[in-house]
Scaffold this active site. Structure first.
Site, PDB file in Angstrom:
ATOM      1  N   ARG A 184     -18.885  16.241 -26.987  1.00  0.00           N
ATOM      2  CA  ARG A 184     -18.560  17.302 -26.030  1.00  0.00           C
ATOM      3  C   ARG A 184     -17.067  17.293 -25.791  1.00  0.00           C
ATOM      4  NH1 ARG A 184     -20.944  18.731 -19.990  1.00  0.00           N
ATOM      5  NH2 ARG A 184     -20.408  16.609 -19.391  1.00  0.00           N
ATOM      6  N   GLU A 197     -23.594  26.823 -17.139  1.00  0.00           N
ATOM      7  CA  GLU A 197     -23.194  26.323 -15.824  1.00  0.00           C
ATOM      8  C   GLU A 197     -22.804  27.437 -14.860  1.00  0.00           C
ATOM      9  OE1 GLU A 197     -21.241  22.419 -16.060  1.00  0.00           O
ATOM     10  OE2 GLU A 197     -20.824  22.808 -18.161  1.00  0.00           O
ATOM     11  N   ASP A 238     -60.167  29.269 -31.643  1.00  0.00           N
ATOM     12  CA  ASP A 238     -59.922  30.248 -32.698  1.00  0.00           C
ATOM     13  C   ASP A 238     -58.510  30.013 -33.233  1.00  0.00           C
ATOM     14  OD1 ASP A 238     -58.261  31.268 -30.776  1.00  0.00           O
ATOM     15  OD2 ASP A 238     -59.385  33.121 -30.465  1.00  0.00           O
ATOM     16  N   ASP A 298     -23.125  21.988 -11.894  1.00  0.00           N
ATOM     17  CA  ASP A 298     -22.074  23.009 -11.842  1.00  0.00           C
ATOM     18  C   ASP A 298     -22.655  24.406 -11.655  1.00  0.00           C
ATOM     19  OD1 ASP A 298     -19.427  21.765 -12.052  1.00  0.00           O
ATOM     20  OD2 ASP A 298     -20.247  20.883 -13.862  1.00  0.00           O
ATOM     21  N   ARG A 356     -33.202   5.677 -11.326  1.00  0.00           N
ATOM     22  CA  ARG A 356     -34.260   4.686 -11.117  1.00  0.00           C
ATOM     23  C   ARG A 356     -35.645   5.327 -11.114  1.00  0.00           C
ATOM     24  NH1 ARG A 356     -34.068   2.801  -5.698  1.00  0.00           N
ATOM     25  NH2 ARG A 356     -33.945   5.053  -5.541  1.00  0.00           N
ATOM     26  N   THR A 405     -25.470  11.340 -23.195  1.00  0.00           N
ATOM     27  CA  THR A 405     -24.009  11.392 -23.110  1.00  0.00           C
ATOM     28  C   THR A 405     -23.409  10.021 -22.821  1.00  0.00           C
ATOM     29  OG1 THR A 405     -24.288  12.058 -20.798  1.00  0.00           O
ATOM     30  CG2 THR A 405     -23.810  13.793 -22.386  1.00  0.00           C
ATOM     31  N   ASP A 432     -16.852  15.630 -18.559  1.00  0.00           N
ATOM     32  CA  ASP A 432     -17.065  15.058 -17.224  1.00  0.00           C
ATOM     33  C   ASP A 432     -17.220  13.538 -17.172  1.00  0.00           C
ATOM     34  OD1 ASP A 432     -16.722  17.437 -15.988  1.00  0.00           O
ATOM     35  OD2 ASP A 432     -18.780  17.687 -15.327  1.00  0.00           O
ATOM     36  N   LEU A 464     -29.227   9.978 -19.210  1.00  0.00           N
ATOM     37  CA  LEU A 464     -28.014   9.292 -18.763  1.00  0.00           C
ATOM     38  C   LEU A 464     -28.026   7.813 -19.084  1.00  0.00           C
ATOM     39  CD1 LEU A 464     -27.770  11.009 -15.261  1.00  0.00           C
ATOM     40  CD2 LEU A 464     -26.225  11.395 -17.189  1.00  0.00           C
TER      41      LEU A 464
END
Lengths: 435, 435, 435
Positions: free
Chosen positions: C86, C160, C390, C194, C238, C18, C54, C261
């Site tokens: 979005r 959400e 198999d 959320d 991180r 995003t 968001d 992100l």
């Protein structure tokens, strides 16, 4: 129907406390009811359940129904929580269901004077959704018969089998249909002992299985259908630490309520979901979360699972049987990774106010810094970590605050306890924040 | 329809044993069928599945169907378990479904003489509930064609994908509809290998995921729809301890049946869910449950995870890296907390009889006391704990007894094994208790 | 409708990346969009999501919609992944839903020139299935308005809340109805922040709960309804090791996609589900899986959790605090039990080719042998284990290969990276095997 606009008051229920309704061979068969209805403050539950089912012997239940009416009529006005008697019910027995209906008619009869203090009824041993509707219909008849508004009496159910667990997935489809009043649904309570029997589960020691999937599904249904989820009884009433751990695990699943069998359990269950009055640091020590000793400026680890030595040009850190050679900076990073801070009520309120101010100033996200000194084997290390707060973080931290605000609004008898716990000032800020 | 009044006999199935139906290049292509149908006692499964699907090569399946008919006609009368052949089926392939139908017609043809010993069919690779209905319809046609009562042949399914897992949640809504005979449903069997494929799950070593949610959902569906849940194959056939552990975990989810690939697995799976002949004590030693050594009067812990020292005025107890300084009373309490007793069949029967007598005498709950002496590092500590037994405890302890009674009723060929295991006297009491 | 014949291309999506669509107070408010659309190779996601919800401030979202149209029109033709903006949406807010509709109309307007590079839209905060249909209807109107084929724009949703989780169980019943185009469904994405809020879950540190049941249910729904499941954001950007572990756990649940992100997360998420270029050995050391050091012919364990001593006539093996006295043969068996091999891409392709050849030669199952020398405390032990392959094993090992083939087909910009990773020769064999 808008299921998010519940007919019933509480948004959170922490405690579901059951009391036998009648005992044989004692002077006053309603003695335990009289004792329970006198509870106040942290000892009083959010929901009190005069239990005319399992807690009361089968041949005492007619007397139990009368006792409920009598005791609630006398002292119900002053009881600080809600009152929801449990009546008998069984998905497989029409006779038991009819008996439950008769007991509801008796308890709610205006001539007995209890009904104005009764908030609803608890229906155990429900089956599929059509069985829930039978109970709903009986409550509707009780309401009509006695001139109460349709839907004004809440209905809570005990989930004690696979069919009832599946029924929880259908609530949204069934609530609001013109031929039922399922909007009255209030608590979804897991009854793990009978659930275990219904599932035919066997454990070597006879201990109850964890039933994590059931608890998730109950919490999810509560979230989806605007109800409140409550975990079942914790049998080992001496093991308060175990009870607390269960509550913490439940809270992480969205289940803030739990059954209480004793006033001691009520106190623990009332307090556990509230933020602590003091913050604390946790360290992950080889698979276990351990709280550091707060020695003012320094947070001290004094266990055996982690060892730290200063080797001059590097640090040797041992966690369990894992060894690391680290520079000072790497050591700091590692400690940031394995520590976590449990914020106090004050910390949460501070952060929320800070974020609200930032939002007002046009910022969407801010970094909240948390610093401390950790001491292991006498070596002190400064650590500091940033956490980004955005709207979503803010909303997620709102859950304990909403719980607190709900308690504050609905339980004036606990105001003193809350002020003692947090201080007046923090309480006042906490009831304002987020509004 | 009352789905709790099943058309089919067993309430518990411990073992689901599959056998190839035809092999190429051997003198007698039905040799393995003949060998399996000769099994008796603990080596014979509750449900035997001549497997005309995965266990048999695709080009041998027509011959496999004939072999089933032939072998079951010859020896089916004496086989002590139920016989449920698996035929081919696939939710995505009409040709495979038609082939499965033809095989059922062949196996069930009265001219072949097998049908009176056939209890039902196993349908693999089912999809959504409408796909289950197609198989149900074919079985209905088989029944009609051959003059059998509608619904008399059981249908078991293998859950091998997400659609079938979801279908299990719809059974209660679909069973009993006038246009199907889904009351014939018998076993819900998890097929984790193909399920893993359908879910596109990837593990680094290629090991099967645990699929705990699937197993819960299967057990729940069985509970809700009056069926019996069975776990899938355990591939590492040498690892009998691992197989036993899986069965124990399954039992705690309400899944008492498991697939067996070898007679050794059958024996283990037949015995595992039965209560042990001797009771034993467990101690929780730093995250692991360890059985104490029974040395007659004393239960001895001889591992390294727990250490105990008598320091004169207190005891020092070390569990893993946690240290406690305890008084004698605190030590007793701590040991009560971390120990648990696994009751023997005799213990369970004793307790149930004791509770039944108390109930007859008008008591609703009694305390059952369990005492022993635990020895750690040469220090002996007496411990004793009470457990309250009420109707719910009694009902929950009924599960292993119900299983035992179901086995006793349906498997006369195991009576000798059970008498050898528990003694005639205990067996006789166990088949009476609770009735 | 055949939901297995999706309208949309990808069978696997590894990455869902995003990007904010507009920022205040910078020269070019679309700067981040321009940067993201320029990503190539392992840094470019399978699905890129210009995030007009968001990630973008509420008052910048109209500008955000224009920015998406502008940037995608300019550079969308060369972007190697799919593009799914979005838009805003909320189950409880008609105004938000209308705004989302307007933004879709704006972004898809042919006059803006972006629509030919737009693959679909992402709808957050959906509720029950009827709410999903409202979004589907708006997309249908967008398609009709601009002359696009009905169903040609994909729809992905963010789960959400509990209502949306339950809705996933209804997809098979609702898709294909004449009044909707839900066949356009593409990704089911968990939005755990959320979701946690909606479930009112509380954890002491504010950390997100694991939500394993939600992830299972999402993966199951994707499997049942022919969609693709994607896990939510991993906040600690991180902690790449933690991100990798989460991806591995997700893959074992059938969830191969994850939110990213940052470009670093994209790289990790693109690579994690692919088989490794080198095989490795794992050993289970007292509850932890540890990778052995590959020293050419020997696999060396150098930790403290396992100790081995040659006592002349027997070996003493210590694992944690468990001690074993073992003969050489028993030691080999024990080591076979506690070790496992993680096959490389080459290993997998080798085994699949070997099995395919065996199948062609008429064999249904073959044993694959894996041997090595394990060294513990200087003692070398040869181990060797057979695994039966198999058809089912073959199919299960197909999942990582199918993923690889899907990547190869859809992401030509990653061909060089794949060749660097595995070598041209292995890549060529891997794209052929199984076809």
């Amino acid at each position: 129907m808008n299921i998010d606009k519940r007919l019933h008051d509480r948004k959170f229920v922490r405690t579901f406390f059951t009391t036998p309704t009648a005992e044989k061979g004692v002077d006053d068969s309603a003695k335990k009811l009289r004792s329970a209805i006198g509870l106040r403050g942290m000892q009083a539950p959010d929901v009190w359940v005069p239990d005319n089912e399992d807690a009361t012997a089968p041949n005492m239940r007619d007397e139990g129904a009368s006792n409920i009416a009598e005791v609630v009529a006398e002292d119900g006005a002053d009881f600080p929580g809600e009152i929801h008697p449990r009546v008998v019910w069984h998905r497989d027995s029409p006779a038991t269901r009819y008996k439950g209906f008769q007991h509801m008619l008796e308890i709610a009869d205006p001539e007995n004077g209890a009904i104005e203090h009764i908030d609803g009824f608890v229906i155990p041993e429900v089956g599929d959704i059509d069985d829930w509707k039978k109970a709903d219909e009986f409550i509707t008849i009780v309401e009509t018969e006695y001139g109460l508004e349709e839907g004004s009496l809440a209905m809570s159910v005990i989930i004690e089998g696979g069919a009832a667990e599946l029924a929880m997935g259908k609530l949204r489809d069934e609530m609001g249909k013109p031929d039922n009043n399922l909007e009255r649904l209030f608590l979804l309570v897991d009854g793990e002992v009978d659930y275990t029997k219904d599932m035919r589960a066997i454990t070597p020691t006879g201990a109850l299985p964890e039933w994590k999937e059931l608890r998730h599904n109950t919490s999810r249904a509560a979230s989806a259908a605007g109800a409140i989820s409550v975990d079942g009884p914790f049998d080992d009433i001496r093991d308060i630490e175990g009870y607390h751990d269960r509550i913490t695990a439940n809270n992480a699943m969205g289940m803030t309520g739990i059954w209480s069998l004793t006033p001691t359990q009520v106190v623990e269950a009332n307090k556990s979901p509230l933020p602590p009055e003091e913050g604390s640091w946790l360290i992950e020590a080889d698979g276990r979360e351990i709280e550091l000793d707060d020695e003012g400026d320094v947070q001290v680890y004094s266990g055996d699972r982690i060892e730290l030595e200063d080797e001059g040009d590097y640090y040797e850190l041992e966690i369990g049987s894992d060894e690391y050679e680290l520079s000072e900076e790497e050591l700091q990073e590692k400690l940031v990774d394995i520590t976590a801070y449990v914020p106090s009520m004050t910390d949460i309120v501070d952060s929320m106010e800070e974020f609200e101010a930032a939002k007002e100033a046009g910022k969407g996200a801010i970094a909240m810094t948390r610093s401390t000194t950790v001491s292991i084997d006498g070596i002190e290390v400064e650590i500091s970590s940033d956490r980004m707060w955005d709207e979503a973080t803010y909303q997620a931290m709102m859950a304990p605050i909403s719980l607190f605000q709900d308690v504050y609004e609905n339980r004036p008898d606990q105001h003193d306890d809350l002020a003692d716990l947090y201080g007046e000032d923090v309480v006042e800020r906490a009831i304002e924040v987020g509004n």
